[in-house]
Design an enzyme around this catalytic site. Structure first.
Site: not given
Length: 316
Positions: A142, A163, A196, A239, A241, A253
């Protein structure tokens, strides 16, 4: 074979419950093999979560891995207790004279800042330069991948209108009459990856003569995975992972602080956040990291001190 991490690291108990094979100091000493030495420069704010995610993948390969957790020397993050850093992490100053088979550099919550305005940017560039001589192969994730591309090749990042958030379909770049690169062995032609990001790196900005190979892209999310064979460097902008609920936690969040938060794309069944998400990328995460470690094992010198002193062959 297992992964060696401290017994009292928070990730230890969780991974043990999942059935990941872990190894203690005494058992490691009894085994007459050299483990793969991998350093993890963890720049993420919730460090225990990232430790667990990456240790899970590193511990699933047939090779013994010894993981060294790293943090910066010039900047101390305030999102993790000092006691955690002191107990489990080494600073780069403490390991800069060592050699490692592998280095992983994570993302960081600073992607909207110009690179030079990041508080630890100067030290990070020193670590990146150090990795060229003291690390056999590197894996940047990232923002860590964006930072390395910018430092080594001057590739800019671009701020996205909104985003880019969700699980996107990616495809492997196929080359006619050529074998798949080792990192892509076993991958389906199309596969899903969590994304993300507020920024992106564009293929048009990649230098033509830098030896950068595009391995995987998405029509909707852009570049995903690059490889630089000459320096055995992997750039992963997304991502694999992530845990099943990582995107959910990010959504909750963000929603708690802003009203204009969109649902992550292709994540919740029927786009209903009350329905539990389904993990459809786990196998590819294990496959990618397994391929990376396998190539590392095939090409790294047995004597760690020889890393960076002689050219090593590429894996077949």
């Amino acid at each position: 074979m297992p992964i060696k991490i401290p017994n009292d690291l928070p990730a230890f108990e969780k991974l043990q419950q999942e059935g990941v094979r872990l190894i203690g100091e005494n058992e490691a000493l009894r085994q007459d093999i050299r483990p793969m030495q991998i350093a993890l420069l963890n720049l993420m704010p919730e460090k225990p979560k990232t430790e667990t995610q990456l240790a899970r993948l590193l511990g699933a390969t047939p090779l013994q891995v010894e993981l060294t957790l790293l943090t910066t020397s010039t900047y101390r993050p305030n999102t993790v207790p000092l006691s955690h850093l002191q107990a489990f992490y080494k600073t780069w100053d403490e390991v800069r004279d060592r050699k490692f088979d592998g280095l992983i550099v994570t993302g960081a919550p600073v992607e909207m800042l110009p690179f030079e305005e990041v508080k630890y940017w100067r030290e990070l560039t020193e670590i990146l330069d150090w990795s060229r001589t003291n690390v056999h192969t590197s894996f940047h994730i990232c923002w860590g991948a964006q930072a390395a591309l910018y430092h080594f090749h001057g590739v800019p990042k671009h701020i996205l209108p909104t985003k880019r958030f969700g699980v996107y379909t990616h495809y492997v770049i196929e080359r006619r009459d050529a074998q798949r690169p080792p990192l892509m062995r076993g991958f389906d032609d199309y596969f899903l990856v969590p994304v993300s990001r507020h920024t992106e790196v564009r293929a048009a900005d990649l230098p033509k003569d830098a030896g950068l190979e595009i391995l995987a892209v998405s029509n909707a999310a852009g570049l995903c995975l690059l490889h630089e064979p000459e320096h055995r460097t992997v750039y992963m902008f997304n991502h694999l992972e992530y845990d099943t609920y990582t995107l959910h936690d990010e959504y909750c969040r963000d929603k708690a602080t802003r009203a204009d938060v969109s649902l992550p794309v292709n994540y919740y069944p029927d786009d209903d956040p009350d329905k539990p998400p389904r993990n459809c990328w786990r196998a590819y995460a294990h496959l990618l990291f397994g391929n990376w470690i396998n190539e590392m094992y095939q090409t790294t010198p047995y004597e760690l001190e020889r890393i960076g002193t002689v050219a090593q062959p590429q894996a077949a």
